[in-house]
Scaffold this motif. Structure first.
Motif, PDB file in Angstrom:
ATOM      1  N   ARG A  89       0.834  -1.204   0.000  1.00 11.58           N
ATOM      2  CA  ARG A  89       0.000   0.000   0.000  1.00 11.58           C
ATOM      3  C   ARG A  89       0.868   1.253   0.000  1.00 11.58           C
ATOM      4  O   ARG A  89       0.676   2.156  -0.804  1.00 11.58           O
ATOM      5  CB  ARG A  89      -0.932  -0.005   1.210  1.00 11.58           C
ATOM      6  N   SER A  90       1.847   1.300   0.909  1.00 15.56           N
ATOM      7  CA  SER A  90       2.721   2.469   0.997  1.00 15.56           C
ATOM      8  C   SER A  90       4.211   2.096   0.967  1.00 15.56           C
ATOM      9  O   SER A  90       5.066   2.972   1.022  1.00 15.56           O
ATOM     10  CB  SER A  90       2.425   3.256   2.279  1.00 15.56           C
ATOM     11  N   SER A  91       4.505   0.814   0.884  1.00 21.19           N
ATOM     12  CA  SER A  91       5.903   0.378   0.940  1.00 21.19           C
ATOM     13  C   SER A  91       6.344  -0.315  -0.344  1.00 21.19           C
ATOM     14  O   SER A  91       5.531  -0.822  -1.112  1.00 21.19           O
ATOM     15  CB  SER A  91       6.109  -0.568   2.120  1.00 21.19           C
ATOM     16  N   ILE A  92       7.652  -0.314  -0.532  1.00 21.87           N
ATOM     17  CA  ILE A  92       8.277  -0.972  -1.681  1.00 21.87           C
ATOM     18  C   ILE A  92       9.481  -1.731  -1.149  1.00 21.87           C
ATOM     19  O   ILE A  92      10.353  -1.153  -0.505  1.00 21.87           O
ATOM     20  CB  ILE A  92       8.721   0.057  -2.739  1.00 21.87           C
ATOM     21  N   THR A  93       9.535  -3.031  -1.425  1.00 21.43           N
ATOM     22  CA  THR A  93      10.660  -3.858  -0.993  1.00 21.43           C
ATOM     23  C   THR A  93      11.500  -4.196  -2.218  1.00 21.43           C
ATOM     24  O   THR A  93      10.970  -4.660  -3.237  1.00 21.43           O
ATOM     25  CB  THR A  93      10.174  -5.139  -0.300  1.00 21.43           C
ATOM     26  N   ILE A  94      12.800  -3.947  -2.092  1.00 19.12           N
ATOM     27  CA  ILE A  94      13.718  -4.075  -3.223  1.00 19.12           C
ATOM     28  C   ILE A  94      14.941  -4.872  -2.802  1.00 19.12           C
ATOM     29  O   ILE A  94      15.522  -4.631  -1.737  1.00 19.12           O
ATOM     30  CB  ILE A  94      14.159  -2.675  -3.709  1.00 19.12           C
ATOM     31  N   ARG A  95      15.328  -5.827  -3.647  1.00 12.52           N
ATOM     32  CA  ARG A  95      16.584  -6.546  -3.416  1.00 12.52           C
ATOM     33  C   ARG A  95      17.658  -5.808  -4.205  1.00 12.52           C
ATOM     34  O   ARG A  95      17.454  -5.468  -5.375  1.00 12.52           O
ATOM     35  CB  ARG A  95      16.488  -7.994  -3.896  1.00 12.52           C
ATOM     36  N   ALA A 120       6.714   5.283   0.991  1.00  8.06           N
ATOM     37  CA  ALA A 120       6.425   6.543   0.305  1.00  8.06           C
ATOM     38  C   ALA A 120       5.934   7.551   1.335  1.00  8.06           C
ATOM     39  O   ALA A 120       5.122   7.221   2.198  1.00  8.06           O
ATOM     40  CB  ALA A 120       5.367   6.318  -0.769  1.00  8.06           C
ATOM     41  N   ILE A 121       6.454   8.772   1.255  1.00 11.68           N
ATOM     42  CA  ILE A 121       6.041   9.809   2.201  1.00 11.68           C
ATOM     43  C   ILE A 121       5.657  11.084   1.445  1.00 11.68           C
ATOM     44  O   ILE A 121       6.149  11.347   0.357  1.00 11.68           O
ATOM     45  CB  ILE A 121       7.121  10.097   3.265  1.00 11.68           C
ATOM     46  N   ASP A 122       4.771  11.846   2.067  1.00 10.83           N
ATOM     47  CA  ASP A 122       4.288  13.072   1.429  1.00 10.83           C
ATOM     48  C   ASP A 122       5.095  14.277   1.909  1.00 10.83           C
ATOM     49  O   ASP A 122       6.073  14.133   2.653  1.00 10.83           O
ATOM     50  CB  ASP A 122       2.785  13.255   1.662  1.00 10.83           C
ATOM     51  N   VAL A 129       0.126   6.612  -0.096  1.00 10.42           N
ATOM     52  CA  VAL A 129      -0.092   5.453  -0.948  1.00 10.42           C
ATOM     53  C   VAL A 129       0.856   5.491  -2.143  1.00 10.42           C
ATOM     54  O   VAL A 129       1.081   6.548  -2.727  1.00 10.42           O
ATOM     55  CB  VAL A 129      -1.569   5.417  -1.420  1.00 10.42           C
ATOM     56  N   VAL A 130       1.416   4.324  -2.488  1.00  9.29           N
ATOM     57  CA  VAL A 130       2.225   4.210  -3.701  1.00  9.29           C
ATOM     58  C   VAL A 130       1.269   4.166  -4.885  1.00  9.29           C
ATOM     59  O   VAL A 130       0.368   3.314  -4.906  1.00  9.29           O
ATOM     60  CB  VAL A 130       3.099   2.931  -3.682  1.00  9.29           C
TER      61      VAL A 130
END
Length: 134
Positions: A89-95, A120-122, A129-130
């Motif tokens: 919803r608001s996060s992204i996980t990256i390797r 993600a921040i405003d 929300v992403v």
């Protein structure tokens, strides 16, 4: 070289997000690059990818599964490759994988990898929300 041999040659996973040269100021007395410097480069590479996906500001909220495989020498070209594992919803996980090649070596070698989570921040520094791509 046949097709099977080509498949056995390790190559980076994901897209190239950041590339730099390991400098003497980033090394210990033995000429090996500090792990903390590598982590900061990984964080920058992950942020490049997360910023693009979030279409704006992100902040690192977690670093998991760090594995250092071999030292990096001063003068090496350090390449950070990113692969998106999850968009919440608001996060992204990256390797993030890091590969390095010293000018005295013909082979590029994987030196570390880790999993980074960004949120993600405003403009008020609150979670947002992403955006979903259409």
């Amino acid at each position: 070289m046949d097709e099977q041999q080509i498949d056995d040659i390790p190559t980076p996973v994901g897209e190239l997000a950041l590339q730099t040269i390991a400098m003497p100021a980033d090394a210990n007395a033995d000429g090996d690059i500090f792990g903390g410097w590598l982590v900061s480069q990984m964080d920058l590479a992950g942020a490049v990818t997360a910023n693009r996906l979030a279409r704006g500001r992100v902040a690192t909220v977690a670093i998991d599964s760090m594995v250092f495989l071999r030292p990096v020498a001063v003068g090496s070209v350090v390449s950070c490759h990113t692969e998106v594992l999850n968009i919440g919803r608001s996060s992204i996980t990256i390797r993030v994988e890091v590969w390095a090649q010293h000018h005295s070596d013909t082979e590029c070698r994987k030196v570390t990898e880790g999993q980074f989570t960004f949120v993600a921040i405003d403009e008020n520094r609150r979670t947002r929300v992403v955006p979903r791509t259409a």
